[in-house]
Write a protein that holds these residues in place. Structure first.
Motif, short mmCIF file in Angstrom:
data_model
loop_
_atom_site.label_atom_id
_atom_site.label_comp_id
_atom_site.label_asym_id
_atom_site.label_seq_id
_atom_site.Cartn_x
_atom_site.Cartn_y
_atom_site.Cartn_z
N GLU A 76 18.62 39.24 12.48
CA GLU A 76 19.11 37.88 12.23
C GLU A 76 20.08 37.85 11.06
O GLU A 76 21.10 37.15 11.09
CB GLU A 76 17.92 36.94 11.99
N TYR A 77 19.77 38.60 10.01
CA TYR A 77 20.70 38.69 8.88
C TYR A 77 22.03 39.29 9.32
O TYR A 77 23.10 38.82 8.91
CB TYR A 77 20.09 39.57 7.78
N THR A 78 21.98 40.31 10.15
CA THR A 78 23.21 40.96 10.62
C THR A 78 24.03 40.00 11.47
O THR A 78 25.26 39.92 11.35
CB THR A 78 22.88 42.21 11.44
N ALA A 79 23.35 39.22 12.34
CA ALA A 79 24.04 38.23 13.16
C ALA A 79 24.73 37.18 12.28
O ALA A 79 25.88 36.80 12.54
CB ALA A 79 23.06 37.55 14.12
N ALA A 80 24.03 36.74 11.25
CA ALA A 80 24.60 35.75 10.33
C ALA A 80 25.81 36.33 9.61
O ALA A 80 26.84 35.65 9.44
CB ALA A 80 23.54 35.30 9.32
N LEU A 81 25.71 37.59 9.19
CA LEU A 81 26.83 38.24 8.50
C LEU A 81 28.05 38.34 9.41
O LEU A 81 29.17 37.99 9.00
CB LEU A 81 26.40 39.64 8.03
N LEU A 82 27.85 38.82 10.63
CA LEU A 82 28.98 38.96 11.55
C LEU A 82 29.62 37.61 11.88
O LEU A 82 30.85 37.49 11.96
CB LEU A 82 28.51 39.64 12.84
N PHE A 83 28.79 36.58 12.07
CA PHE A 83 29.32 35.25 12.34
C PHE A 83 30.18 34.77 11.19
O PHE A 83 31.28 34.24 11.40
CB PHE A 83 28.16 34.27 12.58
N ASN A 84 29.69 34.95 9.96
CA ASN A 84 30.46 34.54 8.78
C ASN A 84 31.78 35.27 8.66
O ASN A 84 32.82 34.67 8.36
CB ASN A 84 29.62 34.77 7.51
N ILE A 85 31.76 36.56 8.91
CA ILE A 85 32.99 37.36 8.80
C ILE A 85 34.00 36.93 9.87
O ILE A 85 35.19 36.73 9.57
CB ILE A 85 32.67 38.86 8.92
N LEU A 86 33.54 36.80 11.11
CA LEU A 86 34.45 36.41 12.20
C LEU A 86 35.02 35.01 11.97
O LEU A 86 36.21 34.77 12.21
CB LEU A 86 33.70 36.47 13.54
N LEU A 87 34.18 34.09 11.50
CA LEU A 87 34.65 32.73 11.23
C LEU A 87 35.68 32.74 10.10
O LEU A 87 36.69 32.03 10.16
CB LEU A 87 33.47 31.83 10.87
N SER A 88 35.43 33.55 9.07
CA SER A 88 36.37 33.61 7.94
C SER A 88 37.73 34.18 8.38
O SER A 88 38.78 33.73 7.93
CB SER A 88 35.79 34.45 6.80
N SER A 191 22.12 45.39 -3.85
CA SER A 191 21.15 45.04 -2.81
C SER A 191 20.90 46.24 -1.91
O SER A 191 21.83 46.98 -1.57
CB SER A 191 21.66 43.86 -1.98
N SER A 192 19.66 46.42 -1.49
CA SER A 192 19.31 47.56 -0.64
C SER A 192 19.50 47.25 0.85
O SER A 192 19.44 48.15 1.68
CB SER A 192 17.85 47.97 -0.88
N TRP A 193 19.76 45.97 1.20
CA TRP A 193 19.86 45.61 2.61
C TRP A 193 21.18 46.09 3.20
O TRP A 193 22.22 46.02 2.55
CB TRP A 193 19.77 44.09 2.79
N ARG A 194 21.11 46.57 4.44
CA ARG A 194 22.31 46.97 5.18
C ARG A 194 22.21 46.45 6.62
O ARG A 194 21.11 46.29 7.15
CB ARG A 194 22.46 48.50 5.18
N PRO A 195 23.33 46.18 7.28
CA PRO A 195 23.30 45.67 8.66
C PRO A 195 22.65 46.68 9.61
O PRO A 195 22.65 47.89 9.36
CB PRO A 195 24.78 45.48 8.99
N VAL A 196 22.13 46.15 10.72
CA VAL A 196 21.52 46.99 11.76
C VAL A 196 22.17 46.66 13.10
O VAL A 196 22.90 45.67 13.22
CB VAL A 196 19.99 46.76 11.83
#
Length: 478
Positions: A76-88, A191-196
């Protein structure tokens, strides 16, 4: 570490972030005002509304929605990240194509190229949304503070160097780009989080978030448009220099009331929310907070009005003196903002968020109405701004009286003493240069010292127990 200790630690880091950011911004602002011209600031001031609106749309309420959500997984975090990048990227492409139209609207030819560079910050910013959510949920405000302040420091060095070397408005463009770039890099590093890997169905979270944040996006969009509507109106009708004078006057009038609102508002919401089951005690605290707001806001804003001429002369030099009448009018209107923000907080405390939205919407409509009615000059526009602010504040005060039982007469009685003391203090410091014939630096120092002495001395003379109330409220005592 207990939750209480972790919360306290987070609050301290968040406070350092806000204060440090404002302090660095103020110092850089003063030096760049000395090094650059009003025209340089006019160019970047004209573009500010487009950057702010784009960031609101890119963020799309994701931070509030994801922080509020109890469980978020990596997909879900990865989906949110990709959506934000594409929208930007889509927004940047739109702004890139329309940059020439923006330049034509403001009648500022250099905006075409400048806009295409500055708007790159929108794409860079989209990479920070998810990292910010994760660090916020984990209460790792120390890492966000490090990223934010590091971005400010690096951008300060870059900006001042370029300004000193004669790069003009490009120094201000570099400030915006370098700040968000350093912040984004550090947030990913800390941050230790990375996209999946994700599947199409993981994008279902986007609809859920947008349904939650639609009203928030609408409210933020309207508020941002209204916040910059004067710049959009002034831009095509006046010179680039006038846009620069107005935008800097707006920035400097905003600093004190924003600090006051954030400082008092955070304490007010926390304390009052805990007292929802104790109405009488809650009302006592509401009155204390009203007195605190008046005690701090009125002398700061009116004191700034009193010293404004020497402030411009000594701190940002005489080339900026044309902004003085704008600054003074904005300071008069700005007195209302901490009170308005307090009323909006009270609506939330009493479980009336819809009143928060409605009253803020009506305030914004008042600003537009007075702009339509009063627009013959910039000062005329600002008189309309003052009228809109105080009519809105009066409407909110009456509404609060109905919602909370905090009578309008009690509100006036609680603020009137501080109003009178602040007016006396303002008149005193305003006329000091007329009787003290020395250099402006010494006059400014005497004004500041005399203002503090007069206001606090009169408060002590009339036995206004505001300092005791302030201490008790901050300590959560009766």
């Amino acid at each position: 570490m207990t939750l209480k200790q972790e919360t306290t630690r987070s609050f301290i880091w968040n406070f350092l972030d806000k204060v440090g950011y404002q302090a660095i911004a103020l110092v850089v602002g003063i030096f760049t005002l000395r090094l650059l011209t009003p025209t340089d600031f006019g160019y970047t001031g004209a573009l500010a509304v487009f950057t702010m609106l784009s960031n609101i749309l890119v963020e799309s309420g994701f931070t509030a929605a994801l922080v509020r959500r109890k469980q978020n997984n990596d997909r879900e975090y990865t989906a949110a990240l990709l959506f934000n990048i594409l929208l930007s990227i889509a927004l940047y492409a739109l702004l890139y194509v329309t940059a020439g139209l923006i330049a034509d609207y403001f009648n500022m030819p250099p905006l075409t190229t400048l806009a295409r560079v500055i708007f790159l910050a929108i794409i860079i910013n989209s990479f920070t949304v998810v990292q910010t959510v994760i660090l916020t949920k984990e209460l790792q405000f120390n890492k966000m503070t490090i990223a934010n302040l590091s971005g400010m420091v690096v951008s300060a060095v870059v900006t001042l160097w370029m300004a000193a070397k004669g790069y003009g408005y490009w120094a201000l463009a570099a400030q915006q780009i370098s700040q968000v770039l350093v912040k984004a890099i550090l947030l990913w590093f800390l941050s230790s989080w990375r996209p999946v890997a994700i599947r199409m169905k993981d994008f279902g979270i986007i609809g859920e978030i947008l349904s939650f944040s639609a009203l928030l996006i609408l409210s933020s969009t309207i508020t941002t448009i209204v916040k910059y509507i004067y710049t959009m109106f002034i831009g095509p009708r006046y010179s680039t220099d006038e846009v620069g004078f107005y935008s800097q006057a707006y920035k400097y009038h905003q600093i004190p009331h924003m600090v006051i609102s954030s400082s008092i508002g955070g304490v007010a919401y926390s304390v009052l929310s805990k007292l929802n089951d104790e109405p009488q005690r809650q009302m006592n605290y509401i009155q204390r907070i009203m007195k605190m707001t008046a005690f701090i806001t009125l002398p700061v804003m009116l004191g700034f009005y009193g010293v404004s001429e020497n402030f411009v002369h000594v701190i940002i030099t005489d080339k900026w003196m044309p902004l003085l009448p704008y600054l003074r009018l904005l300071l008069i209107g700005g007195i209302s903002m901490p009170f308005i923000n307090m009323y909006l907080q009270l609506f939330n405390v009493f479980g009336k968020p819809q009143l928060n939205f409605i009253t803020e919407f009506l305030r914004n409509m008042l600003v537009i109405l007075f702009l339509v009615l009063m627009n013959d000059s910039i000062t005329d526009i600002l008189y309309g701004y003052i009228a809109a602010c105080y009519i809105a504040m009066a409407g909110m005060a009456i509404t609060i009286a109905h919602v909370t039982g905090y009578k309008l007469t009690d509100q006036i009685r609680n603020t009137l003493p501080y109003t009178l003391l602040a007016v006396v203090m303002c008149v005193t410091v305003f006329y000091i240069p007329y009787v003290l014939h020395c250099n402006a630096v010494l006059q400014l120092v005497v004004q500041l010292l005399a203002g503090g002495a007069v206001y606090l001395g009169l408060a002590a003379l009339f036995r206004l127990e505001v300092m005791t109330n302030l201490k008790d409220t901050l300590n959560h005592k009766e």
